[in-house]
Design a protein around this motif. Structure first.
Motif, PDB file in Angstrom:
ATOM      1  N   ALA A 190      89.603  76.377 -43.017  1.00 46.31           N
ATOM      2  CA  ALA A 190      88.947  77.612 -42.574  1.00 46.31           C
ATOM      3  C   ALA A 190      87.587  77.307 -41.979  1.00 46.31           C
ATOM      4  O   ALA A 190      86.828  76.475 -42.490  1.00 46.31           O
ATOM      5  CB  ALA A 190      88.796  78.584 -43.744  1.00 46.31           C
ATOM      6  N   GLY A 191      87.272  77.984 -40.897  1.00 48.60           N
ATOM      7  CA  GLY A 191      85.936  77.945 -40.311  1.00 48.60           C
ATOM      8  C   GLY A 191      85.243  79.260 -40.591  1.00 48.60           C
ATOM      9  O   GLY A 191      85.851  80.324 -40.439  1.00 48.60           O
ATOM     10  N   VAL A 192      83.985  79.215 -41.016  1.00 52.27           N
ATOM     11  CA  VAL A 192      83.243  80.430 -41.361  1.00 52.27           C
ATOM     12  C   VAL A 192      81.912  80.422 -40.613  1.00 52.27           C
ATOM     13  O   VAL A 192      81.114  79.490 -40.743  1.00 52.27           O
ATOM     14  CB  VAL A 192      82.993  80.531 -42.879  1.00 52.27           C
ATOM     15  N   ILE A 193      81.686  81.475 -39.831  1.00 57.07           N
ATOM     16  CA  ILE A 193      80.454  81.614 -39.051  1.00 57.07           C
ATOM     17  C   ILE A 193      79.697  82.839 -39.548  1.00 57.07           C
ATOM     18  O   ILE A 193      80.224  83.956 -39.531  1.00 57.07           O
ATOM     19  CB  ILE A 193      80.767  81.764 -37.550  1.00 57.07           C
ATOM     20  N   MET A 223      80.643  82.479 -29.090  1.00 54.31           N
ATOM     21  CA  MET A 223      81.698  81.671 -28.454  1.00 54.31           C
ATOM     22  C   MET A 223      81.406  80.185 -28.601  1.00 54.31           C
ATOM     23  O   MET A 223      82.310  79.379 -28.878  1.00 54.31           O
ATOM     24  CB  MET A 223      81.782  82.015 -26.968  1.00 54.31           C
ATOM     25  N   GLY A 224      80.134  79.808 -28.391  1.00 53.05           N
ATOM     26  CA  GLY A 224      79.763  78.405 -28.511  1.00 53.05           C
ATOM     27  C   GLY A 224      79.969  77.880 -29.916  1.00 53.05           C
ATOM     28  O   GLY A 224      80.378  76.728 -30.116  1.00 53.05           O
ATOM     29  N   SER A 225      79.697  78.730 -30.928  1.00 51.47           N
ATOM     30  CA  SER A 225      79.906  78.331 -32.322  1.00 51.47           C
ATOM     31  C   SER A 225      81.388  78.118 -32.617  1.00 51.47           C
ATOM     32  O   SER A 225      81.770  77.168 -33.308  1.00 51.47           O
ATOM     33  CB  SER A 225      79.334  79.393 -33.264  1.00 51.47           C
ATOM     34  N   VAL A 226      82.212  79.004 -32.085  1.00 48.09           N
ATOM     35  CA  VAL A 226      83.662  78.865 -32.265  1.00 48.09           C
ATOM     36  C   VAL A 226      84.154  77.575 -31.600  1.00 48.09           C
ATOM     37  O   VAL A 226      84.928  76.801 -32.185  1.00 48.09           O
ATOM     38  CB  VAL A 226      84.397  80.089 -31.673  1.00 48.09           C
ATOM     39  N   LYS A 227      83.703  77.336 -30.384  1.00 48.69           N
ATOM     40  CA  LYS A 227      84.092  76.118 -29.660  1.00 48.69           C
ATOM     41  C   LYS A 227      83.670  74.875 -30.442  1.00 48.69           C
ATOM     42  O   LYS A 227      84.444  73.915 -30.589  1.00 48.69           O
ATOM     43  CB  LYS A 227      83.449  76.124 -28.275  1.00 48.69           C
ATOM     44  N   TYR A 228      82.443  74.884 -30.958  1.00 52.36           N
ATOM     45  CA  TYR A 228      81.936  73.760 -31.734  1.00 52.36           C
ATOM     46  C   TYR A 228      82.800  73.513 -32.975  1.00 52.36           C
ATOM     47  O   TYR A 228      83.183  72.379 -33.264  1.00 52.36           O
ATOM     48  CB  TYR A 228      80.495  74.036 -32.140  1.00 52.36           C
ATOM     49  N   LEU A 229      83.127  74.587 -33.691  1.00 52.56           N
ATOM     50  CA  LEU A 229      83.950  74.453 -34.898  1.00 52.56           C
ATOM     51  C   LEU A 229      85.330  73.892 -34.565  1.00 52.56           C
ATOM     52  O   LEU A 229      85.855  73.038 -35.278  1.00 52.56           O
ATOM     53  CB  LEU A 229      84.111  75.808 -35.587  1.00 52.56           C
ATOM     54  N   GLU A 230      85.911  74.383 -33.482  1.00 52.27           N
ATOM     55  CA  GLU A 230      87.251  73.923 -33.131  1.00 52.27           C
ATOM     56  C   GLU A 230      87.250  72.453 -32.710  1.00 52.27           C
ATOM     57  O   GLU A 230      88.207  71.727 -32.971  1.00 52.27           O
ATOM     58  CB  GLU A 230      87.845  74.817 -32.040  1.00 52.27           C
ATOM     59  N   GLU A 231      86.176  72.025 -32.089  1.00 49.65           N
ATOM     60  CA  GLU A 231      86.090  70.620 -31.699  1.00 49.65           C
ATOM     61  C   GLU A 231      85.796  69.716 -32.902  1.00 49.65           C
ATOM     62  O   GLU A 231      86.268  68.576 -32.956  1.00 49.65           O
ATOM     63  CB  GLU A 231      84.995  70.449 -30.649  1.00 49.65           C
ATOM     64  N   GLU A 232      85.022  70.246 -33.871  1.00 45.78           N
ATOM     65  CA  GLU A 232      84.593  69.427 -35.001  1.00 45.78           C
ATOM     66  C   GLU A 232      85.633  69.353 -36.123  1.00 45.78           C
ATOM     67  O   GLU A 232      85.803  68.319 -36.758  1.00 45.78           O
ATOM     68  CB  GLU A 232      83.275  69.973 -35.572  1.00 45.78           C
ATOM     69  N   LYS A 233      86.319  70.478 -36.401  1.00 49.15           N
ATOM     70  CA  LYS A 233      87.203  70.472 -37.581  1.00 49.15           C
ATOM     71  C   LYS A 233      88.585  71.064 -37.340  1.00 49.15           C
ATOM     72  O   LYS A 233      89.391  71.122 -38.265  1.00 49.15           O
ATOM     73  CB  LYS A 233      86.512  71.191 -38.747  1.00 49.15           C
ATOM     74  N   ASP A 234      88.876  71.521 -36.130  1.00 48.43           N
ATOM     75  CA  ASP A 234      90.210  72.032 -35.803  1.00 48.43           C
ATOM     76  C   ASP A 234      90.726  72.990 -36.879  1.00 48.43           C
ATOM     77  O   ASP A 234      91.763  72.749 -37.510  1.00 48.43           O
ATOM     78  CB  ASP A 234      91.184  70.871 -35.626  1.00 48.43           C
ATOM     79  N   PRO A 235      90.033  74.109 -37.095  1.00 45.63           N
ATOM     80  CA  PRO A 235      90.398  75.017 -38.193  1.00 45.63           C
ATOM     81  C   PRO A 235      91.720  75.742 -37.943  1.00 45.63           C
ATOM     82  O   PRO A 235      92.130  75.952 -36.799  1.00 45.63           O
ATOM     83  CB  PRO A 235      89.231  76.004 -38.238  1.00 45.63           C
ATOM     84  N   ASP A 236      92.360  76.138 -39.045  1.00 51.52           N
ATOM     85  CA  ASP A 236      93.573  76.953 -38.961  1.00 51.52           C
ATOM     86  C   ASP A 236      93.234  78.424 -38.735  1.00 51.52           C
ATOM     87  O   ASP A 236      94.046  79.175 -38.186  1.00 51.52           O
ATOM     88  CB  ASP A 236      94.384  76.832 -40.256  1.00 51.52           C
ATOM     89  N   ILE A 237      92.042  78.834 -39.169  1.00 47.07           N
ATOM     90  CA  ILE A 237      91.619  80.224 -39.072  1.00 47.07           C
ATOM     91  C   ILE A 237      90.098  80.261 -39.096  1.00 47.07           C
ATOM     92  O   ILE A 237      89.461  79.403 -39.722  1.00 47.07           O
ATOM     93  CB  ILE A 237      92.217  81.069 -40.226  1.00 47.07           C
ATOM     94  N   ILE A 238      89.511  81.230 -38.390  1.00 50.26           N
ATOM     95  CA  ILE A 238      88.057  81.348 -38.312  1.00 50.26           C
ATOM     96  C   ILE A 238      87.650  82.767 -38.712  1.00 50.26           C
ATOM     97  O   ILE A 238      88.233  83.746 -38.237  1.00 50.26           O
ATOM     98  CB  ILE A 238      87.549  81.040 -36.894  1.00 50.26           C
ATOM     99  N   PHE A 239      86.635  82.851 -39.567  1.00 48.10           N
ATOM    100  CA  PHE A 239      86.077  84.132 -39.987  1.00 48.10           C
ATOM    101  C   PHE A 239      84.668  84.264 -39.417  1.00 48.10           C
ATOM    102  O   PHE A 239      83.853  83.344 -39.540  1.00 48.10           O
ATOM    103  CB  PHE A 239      86.025  84.234 -41.507  1.00 48.10           C
TER     104      PHE A 239
END
Length: 350
Positions: A190-193, A223-239
């Motif tokens: 999970a990614g949490v912002i 958007m940049g935070s989401v992109k960063y998270l996806e590049e860093e940890k490839d989350p299954d879901i983001i909150f």
């Protein structure tokens, strides 16, 4: 001295070559009395295409030699300062006046450019954010424009859950965090912002105070935070935690902030937080907030997280559930699990 205060000052510099075939360039060309003689853009997809009655060129120097332009207007977006500086130097070196926007090339940050223009005996002026007028009205203003982030376009790969609310202090941060925790306990990455400086508790990955940014920068920051998270940890879901509300009455000023976070999140589904009998906020209500959220973004509100801090009667959850036709939970007392079941069901449908 270098700040434009009227369109008459622009007319004195006619005719213009305009750099930037987007919204800024079109606005400049539409100033009453401004005479464009050509347009330049670095984007090869625009070269040779019609823009405001002219064919878009790839070369400023070529247009300078082919037209009777006296001035060059640089109307590029934030993030293109390097390109703007290149064109400004080219124009001044060819003996042309320069008009730039504060977005393209703020002159306060480029004093050497002013000196170069003076040496070449040409005029250089800036279309500024006119914060001096704000200071005139309120007695205070930022020292400079706070819009600084480049505008990005990014579509997330992982499903995104936005946590909105009917007011401030209604449980958005807690709900976002506990949903992230529940997802991790289920074995999901999970990614949490958090969009608040108080978003310090685990499992938050990134936090920043969105309210400290220009509203024009908030969507890009999300958007940049989401992109960063996806590049860093490839989350299954983001909150993603929202701020304030789209409809709250007592303090309307953060409503634009709330909309910007929602737009930047581009959520697949949304959870709505509400605090009944709020002691110092005046939310319009759940129905109004759901309508506003779903009108701004193509998302669906799929559940309600109630903050029961001011409630002794827990039967209110059943009444709200019957009234709004959505699952209603108390995330502090096991409700995050039920809410996560609903989220996964809807994500599966998507």
């Amino acid at each position: 001295m270098h700040i434009l205060s009227s369109v008459e000052e622009l007319r004195e510099l006619n005719p213009f070559i305009i750099i930037g075939c987007g919204g800024g360039g079109e606005k400049f060309a539409n100033f009453e009395g401004v005479e464009p003689v050509g347009f330049v853009d670095d984007d090869p997809r625009k070269h040779g295409k019609d823009f405001c009655g002219f064919k878009v060129s790839s070369s400023l120097l070529k247009l300078i030699h082919e037209t009777d332009a006296r001035s060059v207007a640089i109307m590029l977006p934030i993030g293109a300062e390097g390109t703007a500086l290149k064109y400004a130097v080219q124009a001044i070196n060819e003996g042309k006046n320069v008009v730039t926007s504060f977005r393209s090339l703020p002159l306060a940050d480029n004093t050497s450019l002013i000196k170069f223009a003076e040496q070449m005996n040409v005029t250089i002026k800036e279309i500024s954010p006119r914060l001096d007028n704000v200071r005139k009205i309120f007695g205070v203003a930022p020292p400079r424009c706070t819009e600084v982030l480049p505008k990005i376009k990014y579509r997330h790969r992982a499903p995104v859950v936005f946590v909105g609310g009917t007011s401030q202090e209604c449980g958005k941060r807690t709900t976002t965090r506990l949903l992230g925790k529940e997802a991790k306990e289920r074995g999901l990455e999970a990614g949490v912002i958090s969009t608040d400086e108080m978003g310090l508790e685990q499992p938050v990955d990134i936090n920043f105070r969105a309210g400290s940014l220009s509203v024009m920068d908030v969507a890009a920051a999300v958007m940049g935070s989401v992109k960063y998270l996806e590049e860093e940890k490839d989350p299954d879901i983001i909150f993603i935690e929202g701020q304030s509300s789209l409809t709250e009455r007592k303090n309307p000023h953060p409503r634009g902030l709330s909309a910007s976070i929602l737009i930047g999140a581009m959520p697949d589904v949304t959870v709505l937080c509400h605090r009944p009998n709020h002691p110092y906020r005046k939310p319009r209500g759940i129905k109004e907030e759901i309508r506003a959220i779903e009108a701004i973004e193509p998302t669906r509100v799929i559940g309600i997280s109630l903050n029961l801090r001011n409630m002794n009667d827990r039967s209110i959850m059943e009444r709200y559930e019957a009234r709004f036709g959505l699952p209603v939970v108390d995330v502090k007392n096991g409700g995050a699990s039920r809410l996560m079941d609903v989220i996964m069901e809807h994500i599966g449908e998507i």
